[in-house]
Structures are given as structure tokens and as C-alpha cells.
Design a protein around this motif. Structure first.
Motif, PDB file in Angstrom:
ATOM      1  N   VAL A  69      -9.835  -1.792   0.789  1.00 20.08           N
ATOM      2  CA  VAL A  69      -9.259  -3.060   1.254  1.00 20.08           C
ATOM      3  C   VAL A  69      -7.744  -3.014   1.120  1.00 20.08           C
ATOM      4  O   VAL A  69      -7.223  -2.486   0.139  1.00 20.08           O
ATOM      5  CB  VAL A  69      -9.767  -4.250   0.391  1.00 20.08           C
ATOM      6  N   SER A  71      -4.545  -5.854   1.356  1.00 20.45           N
ATOM      7  CA  SER A  71      -4.074  -7.227   1.596  1.00 20.45           C
ATOM      8  C   SER A  71      -2.601  -7.182   1.966  1.00 20.45           C
ATOM      9  O   SER A  71      -2.226  -7.332   3.122  1.00 20.45           O
ATOM     10  CB  SER A  71      -4.309  -8.091   0.362  1.00 20.45           C
ATOM     11  N   GLY A  72      -1.728  -6.962   0.950  1.00 13.50           N
ATOM     12  CA  GLY A  72      -0.282  -6.909   1.229  1.00 13.50           C
ATOM     13  C   GLY A  72       0.265  -5.500   1.298  1.00 13.50           C
ATOM     14  O   GLY A  72       1.428  -5.292   1.660  1.00 13.50           O
ATOM     15  N   GLY A  73      -0.536  -4.493   0.913  1.00 12.05           N
ATOM     16  CA  GLY A  73      -0.093  -3.092   0.998  1.00 12.05           C
ATOM     17  C   GLY A  73       0.904  -2.684  -0.074  1.00 12.05           C
ATOM     18  O   GLY A  73       1.559  -1.651   0.045  1.00 12.05           O
ATOM     19  N   HIS A  74       1.006  -3.468  -1.147  1.00 16.76           N
ATOM     20  CA  HIS A  74       2.039  -3.176  -2.152  1.00 16.76           C
ATOM     21  C   HIS A  74       1.543  -2.422  -3.372  1.00 16.76           C
ATOM     22  O   HIS A  74       2.283  -2.273  -4.346  1.00 16.76           O
ATOM     23  CB  HIS A  74       2.750  -4.472  -2.570  1.00 16.76           C
ATOM     24  N   SER A  75       0.296  -1.970  -3.360  1.00 17.83           N
ATOM     25  CA  SER A  75      -0.120  -1.110  -4.468  1.00 17.83           C
ATOM     26  C   SER A  75       0.781   0.126  -4.432  1.00 17.83           C
ATOM     27  O   SER A  75       0.892   0.796  -3.402  1.00 17.83           O
ATOM     28  CB  SER A  75      -1.591  -0.727  -4.280  1.00 17.83           C
ATOM     29  N   TRP A  76       1.430   0.428  -5.565  1.00 17.91           N
ATOM     30  CA  TRP A  76       2.374   1.560  -5.613  1.00 17.91           C
ATOM     31  C   TRP A  76       1.655   2.851  -5.259  1.00 17.91           C
ATOM     32  O   TRP A  76       2.226   3.744  -4.634  1.00 17.91           O
ATOM     33  CB  TRP A  76       2.973   1.693  -7.013  1.00 17.91           C
ATOM     34  N   HIS A 131       7.183 -12.006  -7.995  1.00 23.28           N
ATOM     35  CA  HIS A 131       8.626 -12.167  -7.866  1.00 23.28           C
ATOM     36  C   HIS A 131       9.157 -11.597  -6.558  1.00 23.28           C
ATOM     37  O   HIS A 131      10.171 -12.038  -6.052  1.00 23.28           O
ATOM     38  CB  HIS A 131       9.331 -11.472  -9.040  1.00 23.28           C
ATOM     39  N   GLY A 136       1.303  -9.022  -1.599  1.00 22.57           N
ATOM     40  CA  GLY A 136       0.141  -9.795  -1.157  1.00 22.57           C
ATOM     41  C   GLY A 136      -0.530 -10.477  -2.343  1.00 22.57           C
ATOM     42  O   GLY A 136      -0.647  -9.889  -3.418  1.00 22.57           O
ATOM     43  N   GLY A 139      -3.985  -8.294  -4.015  1.00 21.68           N
ATOM     44  CA  GLY A 139      -3.864  -7.331  -5.107  1.00 21.68           C
ATOM     45  C   GLY A 139      -3.217  -7.956  -6.329  1.00 21.68           C
ATOM     46  O   GLY A 139      -3.627  -7.699  -7.471  1.00 21.68           O
ATOM     47  N   GLN A 143      -5.042  -8.338 -10.177  1.00 19.07           N
ATOM     48  CA  GLN A 143      -4.530  -7.601 -11.339  1.00 19.07           C
ATOM     49  C   GLN A 143      -4.101  -8.515 -12.471  1.00 19.07           C
ATOM     50  O   GLN A 143      -3.744  -8.051 -13.542  1.00 19.07           O
ATOM     51  CB  GLN A 143      -3.366  -6.725 -10.887  1.00 19.07           C
ATOM     52  N   MET A 146       1.786 -11.217 -12.737  1.00 17.38           N
ATOM     53  CA  MET A 146       2.962 -11.665 -13.497  1.00 17.38           C
ATOM     54  C   MET A 146       3.852 -12.394 -12.516  1.00 17.38           C
ATOM     55  O   MET A 146       4.691 -11.791 -11.849  1.00 17.38           O
ATOM     56  CB  MET A 146       3.740 -10.459 -14.042  1.00 17.38           C
ATOM     57  N   PRO A 192      -8.186  -3.312  -8.738  1.00 15.80           N
ATOM     58  CA  PRO A 192      -8.858  -2.683  -7.592  1.00 15.80           C
ATOM     59  C   PRO A 192     -10.328  -2.362  -7.855  1.00 15.80           C
ATOM     60  O   PRO A 192     -11.010  -1.883  -6.954  1.00 15.80           O
ATOM     61  CB  PRO A 192      -8.038  -1.398  -7.386  1.00 15.80           C
ATOM     62  N   ILE A 198     -12.631  -9.983  -1.009  1.00  9.88           N
ATOM     63  CA  ILE A 198     -12.262 -11.408  -0.997  1.00  9.88           C
ATOM     64  C   ILE A 198     -11.673 -11.765   0.364  1.00  9.88           C
ATOM     65  O   ILE A 198     -10.787 -11.066   0.873  1.00  9.88           O
ATOM     66  CB  ILE A 198     -11.234 -11.707  -2.116  1.00  9.88           C
ATOM     67  N   TYR A 407      -0.457  -2.635 -17.767  1.00  6.49           N
ATOM     68  CA  TYR A 407      -0.796  -3.613 -16.723  1.00  6.49           C
ATOM     69  C   TYR A 407      -1.268  -2.843 -15.491  1.00  6.49           C
ATOM     70  O   TYR A 407      -0.588  -1.907 -15.041  1.00  6.49           O
ATOM     71  CB  TYR A 407       0.463  -4.427 -16.416  1.00  6.49           C
TER      72      TYR A 407
HETATM   73  C1  LIG Z   1       8.055  -4.339  -4.529  1.00  8.36           C
HETATM   74  C2  LIG Z   1       6.949  -4.748  -5.456  1.00  8.36           C
HETATM   75  C3  LIG Z   1       7.124  -5.818  -6.305  1.00  8.36           C
HETATM   76  C4  LIG Z   1       6.117  -6.233  -7.188  1.00  8.36           C
HETATM   77  N1  LIG Z   1       6.303  -7.326  -7.986  1.00  8.36           N
HETATM   78  C5  LIG Z   1       5.297  -7.758  -8.795  1.00  8.36           C
HETATM   79  C6  LIG Z   1       5.423  -8.935  -9.601  1.00  8.36           C
HETATM   80  O1  LIG Z   1       6.436  -9.617  -9.587  1.00  8.36           O
HETATM   81  N2  LIG Z   1       4.394  -9.264 -10.407  1.00  8.36           N
HETATM   82  C7  LIG Z   1       3.227  -8.553 -10.445  1.00  8.36           C
HETATM   83  O2  LIG Z   1       2.320  -8.906 -11.170  1.00  8.36           O
HETATM   84  N3  LIG Z   1       3.076  -7.456  -9.688  1.00  8.36           N
HETATM   85  C8  LIG Z   1       4.074  -7.044  -8.872  1.00  8.36           C
HETATM   86  N4  LIG Z   1       3.908  -5.911  -8.104  1.00  8.36           N
HETATM   87  C9  LIG Z   1       2.642  -5.166  -8.223  1.00  8.36           C
HETATM   88  C10 LIG Z   1       1.638  -5.770  -7.238  1.00  8.36           C
HETATM   89  O3  LIG Z   1       1.105  -6.958  -7.753  1.00  8.36           O
HETATM   90  C11 LIG Z   1       0.496  -4.811  -7.001  1.00  8.36           C
HETATM   91  O4  LIG Z   1       1.018  -3.636  -6.445  1.00  8.36           O
HETATM   92  C12 LIG Z   1      -0.583  -5.399  -6.071  1.00  8.36           C
HETATM   93  O5  LIG Z   1      -1.604  -4.458  -5.921  1.00  8.36           O
HETATM   94  C13 LIG Z   1      -0.053  -5.716  -4.725  1.00  8.36           C
HETATM   95  O6  LIG Z   1      -0.991  -6.461  -4.007  1.00  8.36           O
HETATM   96  P1  LIG Z   1      -1.161  -6.213  -2.434  1.00  8.36           P
HETATM   97  O7  LIG Z   1      -2.246  -7.077  -1.960  1.00  8.36           O
HETATM   98  O8  LIG Z   1       0.180  -6.306  -1.788  1.00  8.36           O
HETATM   99  O9  LIG Z   1      -1.587  -4.684  -2.468  1.00  8.36           O
HETATM  100  P2  LIG Z   1      -2.728  -3.855  -1.673  1.00  8.36           P
HETATM  101  O10 LIG Z   1      -2.227  -2.455  -1.716  1.00  8.36           O
HETATM  102  O11 LIG Z   1      -3.023  -4.442  -0.363  1.00  8.36           O
HETATM  103  O12 LIG Z   1      -3.995  -4.036  -2.599  1.00  8.36           O
HETATM  104  C14 LIG Z   1      -4.163  -3.315  -3.788  1.00  8.36           C
HETATM  105  C15 LIG Z   1      -5.628  -3.156  -4.085  1.00  8.36           C
HETATM  106  O13 LIG Z   1      -6.161  -4.397  -4.556  1.00  8.36           O
HETATM  107  C16 LIG Z   1      -7.505  -4.537  -4.104  1.00  8.36           C
HETATM  108  N5  LIG Z   1      -7.570  -5.659  -3.171  1.00  8.36           N
HETATM  109  C17 LIG Z   1      -6.543  -6.219  -2.490  1.00  8.36           C
HETATM  110  N6  LIG Z   1      -6.985  -7.231  -1.734  1.00  8.36           N
HETATM  111  C18 LIG Z   1      -8.302  -7.315  -1.931  1.00  8.36           C
HETATM  112  C19 LIG Z   1      -9.314  -8.171  -1.405  1.00  8.36           C
HETATM  113  N7  LIG Z   1      -9.046  -9.102  -0.510  1.00  8.36           N
HETATM  114  N8  LIG Z   1     -10.597  -7.982  -1.819  1.00  8.36           N
HETATM  115  C20 LIG Z   1     -10.898  -7.028  -2.725  1.00  8.36           C
HETATM  116  N9  LIG Z   1      -9.979  -6.179  -3.241  1.00  8.36           N
HETATM  117  C21 LIG Z   1      -8.694  -6.325  -2.842  1.00  8.36           C
HETATM  118  C22 LIG Z   1      -7.857  -3.272  -3.375  1.00  8.36           C
HETATM  119  O14 LIG Z   1      -8.415  -2.344  -4.283  1.00  8.36           O
HETATM  120  C23 LIG Z   1      -6.503  -2.798  -2.901  1.00  8.36           C
HETATM  121  O15 LIG Z   1      -6.468  -1.421  -2.598  1.00  8.36           O
HETATM  122  C24 LIG Z   1       4.897  -5.504  -7.219  1.00  8.36           C
HETATM  123  C25 LIG Z   1       4.721  -4.414  -6.353  1.00  8.36           C
HETATM  124  C26 LIG Z   1       5.728  -4.040  -5.471  1.00  8.36           C
HETATM  125  C27 LIG Z   1       5.521  -2.872  -4.552  1.00  8.36           C
END
Ligand SMILES: Cc1cc2nc3c(=O)[nH]c(=O)nc-3n(C[C@H](O)[C@H](O)[C@H](O)COP(=O)(O)OP(=O)(O)OC[C@H]3O[C@@H](n4cnc5c(N)ncnc54)[C@H](O)[C@@H]3O)c2cc1C
Length: 467
Positions: A69, A71-76, A131, A136, A139, A143, A146, A192, A198, A407
């Protein structure tokens, strides 16, 4: 199963038949980290509706392959990109609705913190999302999250009231405190490893805070010991509506590594903000390069600063730990803060008390300490991959033994594993994964070689030779 057997209304990009450019865009186009993984899903479903998500999970069941899955693509570590999986890309599934009377917002998981707060601020409301503007909520909330003023308002996931999910066997269900409540428990900290997909979060929102002021002080890194010990020493008695951070970074225009204490306060009036910041303003060490005292700020301005600190189009390696409360924190973090390998990299200490000192509600998230430490190593060129990642590893070899755990949000289990939960919560979580997804349909935790499967993580210290 022939591709033609799939409902033609499902927006799907198959690896073996799509234009390679379209496949590549679907595979990684929305992945924030430019350090792209060599992992290849068999297909990407560009879901626009809940029904597309349901169909995608049912398709994976028919094909007997896994589901990942995004959502926002921000998993490092780009957890969404997995070999031989059906990747459900949620970027086009867009929904935000607000019930002001009930103080509930319902959002699709690709909604970012900034999108939600833009909508809420028009109604005088807010949500303590991440922040960075474009993380997205999917994710982030899974997690723990924060978010804004976490040390006082607590973890963002504590505000999840209910969910709509598609289960691993392809059924759409509602989750709340009464129905399927164990999934609600898991959604608050499973990361994850959450064993369902969701499609909607129902979140408790809060009133917008009328006044935000900040104080920032820049010191040359040679002042690290004094400045770091100062900020740590004033935190326990500091106003409890103020975010407290120390960053080491090379600010544009200053062009030298600096140690930067930063205080952002959330209050009912500017006067209350000034009172709150006074403890920092009146006790900060002399010898700063720049000070900005009681500066008006806003979520919009803070989002802009965060976006500048985490630029798009770069390669990233993140690492982190909850430093133990009883160690010399400034000494433990000194090498990390003073030897950053690139001018874009930054190290962060984030005060977590008093949140870290209260009893948490019963939920999967259970690991914390007063001192959150994270490394965000940022570079542009592939040729620097080995050097930058080796630096992170070397630092963490020394810092990790001084930490309680880490974390999930800033971790990469392909490289290092540690404790992400207390042992009892980890056991419950792994049992729930087995209950809701016994076949391991949902990809879950990406460890070295993607072996974790249904068993999940061991919740133990381990280096995994990931690079
Ligand atoms: C620039 C940057 C700034 C950040 N700042 C913060 C911050 O201020 N505070 C903080 O706590 N974290 C922060 N993070 C970490 C961030 O919360 C995690 O990287 C988180 O995974 C990002 O969520 P995403 O939906 O964008 O990622 P995604 O890569 O889309 O999702 C990560 C994983 O979460 C699971 N997932 C996502 N959506 C679903 C769904 N709908 N159903 C089931 N599983 C799902 C999947 O396993 C997915 O591969 C930051 C990351 C970056 C890159």
C-alpha cells in the motif's frame, strides 16, 4: 490469470504489459526518497474509489500474491514497493469531510497533514498531523505520528476514532471501539505491519490555536556541549504548550555547521506566547550567531520551513532512537551532531516529556523516552550512497546501545532492528497480524530480504547487513 479477466474498470498498470515508463511512474513516481529500490510489483492499482481498493485486494487473493500500500509515499525505505505484489497506490483516492459539531474529520489515507489543516483552518479547527506538509496521514498515523506539539498533545494516533478497512481476505469492514476493536488498537502503532488496507480514517480534531510564536538561536557547532546541555536542562520545567527541538545543520547563508535550539509555542494570545518563551529567551547562552526572539509564526510558515529542510529530488537515509533518560544525552549525541557528512544533512533532538512520562492509552504504540533523536542524511548523487549510509551506520553503532528502542517512522528494518514496542504489546500485535492475515497477504514489515512475513518483527536488537 489472464489480464483480460480483470474488470476493465479497474485502473491497473501491469509490469509485463504496460509501457515501461508508465510502469516506472506507477512503481515509484510518488516515492519521496530518490534512492529508489530495486523491487518490482507485478501490478499497480491506481485506486480512485474504495471499490478499487476492494477489487485490488480480491485480485491479489485470486493471484495468490501479496498486497502493498502507498498513501503519501514518504516511507524513507519505500515500504510500498515490494517484489511480486499488487501495489495499491492511494494517491488518487481523495476524501476530506468535517463534522464540526462532533469535532470529527474523515479522510482518505493519502490526505496530507497540510491538506487537512488547510481545510480545517477555514473552520477554525486543526489536526496534529506531521511537521512536513506532504507526509501522508496513512503511514504517519499507523506509526504513531509525531505531530504538532507531540510532547504535550500526545501521539497523533491517539486521535483515531474509527477506520474503514479492506481485510486481507477482501472484505470491507468498519472498525471502532465496539466493532473489530483489535484492529483499532493495532492501527495506533503497528506501522507497516497493519494487517489490512485502510480506506478511511475518522479522526478527533481540535480547535485552532490562536497564537503561535517561536524563538530560535543559532550557535557555531563549537558551542555544542554548552547549548545542548542548556536546552536539555530547561525542558523539564518549560511551558507545556511549547515544542522544543535542537537541530544541527548548515543553514543557507550561514555556511557553517550550527547547533540550533528552536522553541515553537501554541497559546491563546501573543502575550501568553511571550510568557511561555521567556524561560528560553532569558537563559540562552551568550555567543549566538543569530537570535530570533518571539517571532510570529503559523502552521503555514512552519510547513514551508520543513519543506525546505527536506527538499524533494534528493537521496535520504533516516535513522533514530529513543535515548535512555538516565544517560548523558549531549555526550551520546555529540558525534552525530558534529560530524554530519553533507551540508544538507541534519540531526535532531526532540523533547518528548511530558508525553513520555504519562501512562499511554492501551494501543500498539508503547515505546518512548524523554529524548527522541533522529538523523536525516540528505544528498544528491548516487556516488555518495555508500559514504553517507556508512556514516549513519557508524553513528548508530555507538548511539543505539544508549537507546531504549526506536520509532517506526524513521526506521529501516532492512538495515537494523531494535525494540519498537514494549514486549507485551509486540506479542499482542504479532498475534493480531496472524489472526487478521494468516496467509501473509499484506506485505507487512520489510526486513532484510523481505522475509518477515506473518511472524513480523522480533522486537530485538539486530544489525541486518542491509548495506
Ligand atoms: C520529509 C519527511 C518528513 C517526515 N516528518 C515526520 C513527522 O513530522 N512526524 C512523523 O511522525 N513522521 C514523519 N515522517 C515519517 C513518516 O511519518 C513516515 O515515513 C510515514 O510512513 C509516511 O507516511 P506515508 O503515507 O506518506 O508513507 P507511505 O510510504 O505511503 O506508507 C508507508 C507504509 O505504511 C503502510 N500504509 C500506508 N498507508 C496505508 C493504508 N492506507 N493501509 C494500510 N497500510 C498503509 C504501508 O505499509 C506503507 O508501505 C517524515 C517522513 C518524511 C519523508
Amino acid at each position: 490469470m489472464a489480464h483480460t479477466e480483470v474488470d476493465s474498470s479497474l485502473p491497473i498498470v501491469w509490469r509485463d504489459s504496460a509501457d515501461p515508463k508508465d510502469y516506472e511512474e506507477a512503481r515509484v513516481g510518488r516515492v519521496f526518497n530518490q534512492r529508489r529500490p530495486q523491487r518490482f510489483p507485478i501490478a499497480v492499482v491506481l485506486a480512485e474509489t474504495d471499490s478499487h481498493v476492494l477489487q485490488a485486494v480480491q485480485l491479489a487473493n485470486k493471484l495468490d500474491c501479496r498486497v502493498s500500500v502507498r498513501s503519501g509515499g514518504h516511507s524513507w525505505a519505500a515500504w510500498s514497493v515490494r517484489d511480486n505484489a499488487v501495489l495499491i497506490e492511494l494517491g488518487k483516492l481523495k476524501h476530506i469531510s468535517v463534522d464540526k459539531e462532533a469535532m470529527i474529520a474523515s479522510v482518505s489515507p493519502s490526505t496530507t497533514g497540510q491538506m487537512l489543516n488547510d481545510t480545517l483552518s477555514a473552520e477554525g479547527l486543526m489536526f496534529c498531523g506531521g511537521h512536513c506538509p506532504d507526509v501522508g496521514l496513512g503511514g504517519f498515523l499507523l506509526q504513531g505520528g509525531m505531530g504538532w506539539n507531540c510532547r504535550n498533545w500526545g501521539w497523533a494516533c491517539e486521535n483515531i476514532l474509527a477506520l474503514d478497512v479492506v481485510t486481507a481476505n477482501g472484505e470491507a469492514i468498519h472498525v471502532d471501539a465496539k466493532e473489530n476493536s483489535d484492529l483499532l488498537w493495532a492501527s495506533k502503532g503497528a506501522g507497516p505491519g497493519f494487517p489490512a488496507v485502510i480506506t478511511r480514517f475518522h479522526l478527533k480534531i481540535r480547535k485552532q490555536i490562536p497564537a503561535m510564536l517561536s524563538s530560535t538561536f543559532l550557535y557555531p557547532i563549537a558551542r555544542y556541549d554548552e547549548v545542548m546541555n542548556w536546552i536539555i536542562s530547561i525542558t523539564p520545567s518549560f511551558d507545556s504548550s511549547t515544542e522544543i527541538v535542537a537541530v544541527s545543520a548548515t543553514p543557507p547563508g550561514i555556511d557553517q555547521l550550527c547547533i540550533i535550539p528552536l522553541f515553537v509555542t501554541f497559546q491563546e494570545s501573543d502575550e501568553e506566547c511571550r510568557v511561555a518563551l521567556q524561560q528560553a529567551n532569558s537563559t540562552r547562552p551568550e555567543g549566538y550567531l543569530i537570535e530570533e526572539v518571539n517571532k510570529r509564526t503559523s502552521l503555514a510558515k512552519e510547513y514551508k520551513d520543513q519543506a525546505n529542510a527536506n527538499p524533494h529530488g534528493h537521496r535520504y537515509c533516516a535513522e533514530n532512537g529513543y535515548v535512555k533518560n538516565d544517560v548523558d544525552v549531549a555526550e551520546v549525541l555529540k558525534k552525530a551532531f558534529t560530524t554530519l557528512p553533507t551540508s544538507k544533512a541534519f540531526a535532531l533532538w526532540y523533547a518528548m516529556a511530558p508525553c513520555s512520562r504519562r501512562e499511554l492509552p492501551d494501543m500498539a504504540l508503547s515505546m518512548q523516552s524523554d529524548h527522541y533523536f533522529a538523523l536525516y542524511t540528505i544528498w544528491k548523487d548516487e556516488k555518495d550512497d555508500d559514504r553517507c549510509q556508512a556514516w549513519v551506520r557508524e553513528i548508530m553503532k555507538e548511539v543505539a546501545p544508549q537507546c531504549e528502542g526506536a520509532y517506526l517512522g524513521d526506521s529501516d528494518f532492512q538495515v537494523r532492528q531494535t525494540k519498537y514496542w514494549t514486549d507485551d504489546k509486540a506479542r499482542t500485535l504479532m498475534k493480531l497480524r496472524n489472526k487478521w492475515d494468516p496467509a501473509g497477504r499484506i506485505c507487512g514489515y520489510l526486513d532484510h530480504g523481505d522475509q518477515a512475513g506473518v511472524a513480523g518483527l522480533l522486537n530485538n536488537d539486530e544489525w541486518c547487513n542491509g548495506y
